[in-house]
Motif scaffolding. Structure first.
Motif, PDB file in Angstrom:
ATOM      1  N   GLY A   1      35.852  40.558  46.575  1.00 31.09           N
ATOM      2  CA  GLY A   1      35.683  40.407  48.028  1.00 31.09           C
ATOM      3  C   GLY A   1      35.517  41.708  48.790  1.00 31.09           C
ATOM      4  N   PHE A   2      36.284  42.741  48.414  1.00 27.55           N
ATOM      5  CA  PHE A   2      36.191  43.983  49.186  1.00 27.55           C
ATOM      6  C   PHE A   2      34.826  44.645  49.000  1.00 27.55           C
ATOM      7  CE2 PHE A   2      37.254  48.399  50.426  1.00 27.55           C
ATOM      8  CZ  PHE A   2      37.741  48.131  51.683  1.00 27.55           C
ATOM      9  N   LYS A   3      34.332  44.603  47.771  1.00 29.37           N
ATOM     10  CA  LYS A   3      33.005  45.192  47.515  1.00 29.37           C
ATOM     11  C   LYS A   3      31.925  44.398  48.253  1.00 29.37           C
ATOM     12  CE  LYS A   3      34.152  47.578  43.371  1.00 29.37           C
ATOM     13  NZ  LYS A   3      34.171  47.722  41.956  1.00 29.37           N
ATOM     14  N   ILE A   4      32.106  43.083  48.290  1.00 34.11           N
ATOM     15  CA  ILE A   4      31.150  42.254  49.042  1.00 34.11           C
ATOM     16  C   ILE A   4      31.206  42.649  50.520  1.00 34.11           C
ATOM     17  CG2 ILE A   4      30.650  39.890  49.826  1.00 34.11           C
ATOM     18  CD1 ILE A   4      31.597  38.911  47.040  1.00 34.11           C
ATOM     19  N   ALA A   5      32.439  42.772  51.047  1.00 33.52           N
ATOM     20  CA  ALA A   5      32.607  43.129  52.471  1.00 33.52           C
ATOM     21  C   ALA A   5      31.935  44.462  52.777  1.00 33.52           C
ATOM     22  CB  ALA A   5      34.094  43.203  52.823  1.00 33.52           C
ATOM     23  N   MET A   6      32.142  45.452  51.922  1.00 30.74           N
ATOM     24  CA  MET A   6      31.589  46.795  52.157  1.00 30.74           C
ATOM     25  C   MET A   6      30.069  46.811  52.016  1.00 30.74           C
ATOM     26  SD  MET A   6      33.983  48.837  53.025  1.00 30.74           S
ATOM     27  CE  MET A   6      34.888  47.553  53.837  1.00 30.74           C
ATOM     28  N   GLY A   7      29.565  46.089  51.010  1.00 33.63           N
ATOM     29  CA  GLY A   7      28.114  46.015  50.807  1.00 33.63           C
ATOM     30  C   GLY A   7      27.435  45.358  51.996  1.00 33.63           C
TER      31      GLY A   7
END
Ligand code: CAA
Ligand code: FAD
Length: 387
Positions: A233-239
């Motif tokens: 989720g965090f990588k998705i949020a940042m991307g």
């Protein structure tokens, strides 16, 4: 190197400019004053394809590229930044993430509804105690014993379009011990039990863009509505924010463009000491600096859009370009709108002229989707490897 726009890019730019001039600009002052959500124009923007510009036509979008989206954001935001904010959340923050990480069912069901403008989308990352430090979230999602759904308890702050959104991409911890690697992403339906909207936030600018807190209490999210894998989720949020920041840079350019044009017009009309104020060198110097910063911001923003398109082909990241564009364009917009108020003298401080609204609206671009301090941190980390 070729700065020529394609026919398609020119077409979306012209369509957005005509619509913004004819249908958004005339109502911008009224909706800024009342703080009412401009549902009718937003629905019209959906019909025109402005709510899912980069979404393939097979999912209800316009199937255009990031440069086309960026140009349209500039035009809409020049007429009214609040419409720009609502548009950017639907396009960049909601549709982009699901297009990149979603299943075919999720794309058909959720992207289609938002890209057509039939429903409004939102993106819920920030919490009362974690804005810049986004990974430090308290919201929790616990998988049910039978593995069919997550029970989500969450409190999210400052959610753009929160008061009107039907679907939201929301981030919550599935493994609190794992920090950023314990965050997962979910697609939330506001019509389901356990979803609550808080009171409307009264704001300095972009007042027609509705913002509120969102609370989920024992909300049941089916596993098939998790976006991406658990812990991603965090990588998705940042991307998603990498792309979102290009949209905010474009919004800042649009606001700055409107402030510059209003200033040139006023400088040619207003007289002092028996001559047009635009003939004074000090006013001309302001206009020259405004124009130069405006064009630098535009170029950095279009370069970031181009970098994102290249990155989509290669699978690489464009974090640096998005952050630099947002940082520079937002600070340029703040500076340019400040000069615009000054050029208008007392009338710059009046609600009868639009420049005071441009000045108030510009400020948010330095705050949301990562403050200027956070952009500097991202740029320094990405460029130097320093932590
Ligand atoms: N793309 C993909 N992955 C990324 C990434 C990116 N751009 N940035 C970081 N990551 C990954 C890292 O590689 C790392 O992965 P590993 O665990 O595998 O190493 C992981 O994410 C954690 O990264 P960091 O250690 O760098 O994370 P951090 O806790 O130090 O935070 C931050 C980094 C840049 C400060 C981030 O928290 C941030 O961007 N904060 C600002 C939040 C923000 O912009 N909020 C906007 C809310 S939406 C909004 O505002 C909408 C609106 O107004 C309309
Ligand atoms: P804080 O993180 O508390 O920061 C306060 C100050 O400290 C800032 O100046 C910040 O730059 C500085 N600071 C913090 N950490 C550091 C550091 N490491 N180094 C240097 N300085 C630092 N969020 C969503 O999830 N979805 C939305 O749709 C959304 N829409 C928004 C709409 C509006 C109108 C507003 C105002 C906000 C919105 N946000 C949304 C939230 C927004 O992204 C956050 O406000 C922003 O990321 C900053 O977080 P914060 O307000 O908690 O400030």
């Amino acid at each position: 190197m070729d700065f020529q726009l394609t026919d398609e890019q020119q077409m979306i730019q012209a369509a957005a400019r005509d619509f913004a001039r004819d249908e958004i600009a005339p109502i911008a002052h009224e909706f800024d004053a009342s703080g009412e959500f401009p549902l009718e124009t937003i629905q019209r923007m959906g019909e025109l394809g402005l709510m899912g510009i980069e979404v393939p036509e097979s999912y209800g979008g316009s199937g255009l590229d990031t440069i086309g989206y960026t140009l349209a954001m500039m035009e809409v935001s020049a007429a009214d930044a609040a419409h720009g904010t609502i548009m950017s959340v639907n396009n960049s923050l909601f549709c982009n993430g699901i297009l990149k990480h979603g299943t075919e069912d999720q794309k058909q069901k959720y992207v289609r509804a938002i890209a057509t403008g039939d429903e409004i989308g939102a993106y819920a990352l920030t919490e009362p105690a974690s804005g810049s430090d986004a990974a430090n979230m308290k919201s929790r999602a616990v998988l049910s014993d039978d593995g069919s759904h997550y029970v989500i308890n969450a409190r999210k702050s400052w959610i753009t379009s929160g008061p009107v959104a039907r679907y939201l991409v929301l981030f919550a911890m599935t493994d609190p011990e794992a920090g950023a690697r314990g965050v997962s992403a979910f697609i939330i339906d506001a019509e389901k039990e356990g979803f609550h909207r808080g009171k409307l936030e009264p704001k300095l600018g972009i007042r027609a863009s509705a913002t509120c807190e969102i609370e989920l209490t024992d909300y049941k999210c089916p596993v098939e509505d998790r976006l991406g894998d658990e812990g991603q989720g965090f990588k998705i949020a940042m991307g998603v924010l990498d792309a979102g920041r290009i949209g905010i840079a474009a919004q800042a350019v649009g606001i700055a463009q409107a402030a510059y044009e209003a200033s040139v017009e006023y400088a040619k009309e207003r007289k002092a000491f028996g001559q047009e104020i635009g003939t004074f060198q000090m006013i001309q110097a302001k206009l020259a600096d405004m124009k130069t910063r405006l064009e630098a911001a535009r170029l950095l923003t279009l370069k970031a859009a181009w970098a994102k398109m290249k990155a989509m082909e290669t699978g690489s990241r464009f974090t640096l370009d998005g952050s630099m564009a947002k940082l520079f364009a937002s600070e340029a917009a703040m500076w340019i709108t400040h000069q615009a108020v000054q050029i208008h003298g007392g009338m710059g401080y009046s609600k009868e002229m639009p420049v005071e609204r441009y000045f108030r609206d510009a400020k948010i671009t330095e705050i949301y989707e990562g403050t200027s301090e956070i952009q500097r941190m991202v740029i320094a980390r990405t460029e130097t490897g320093l932590r």
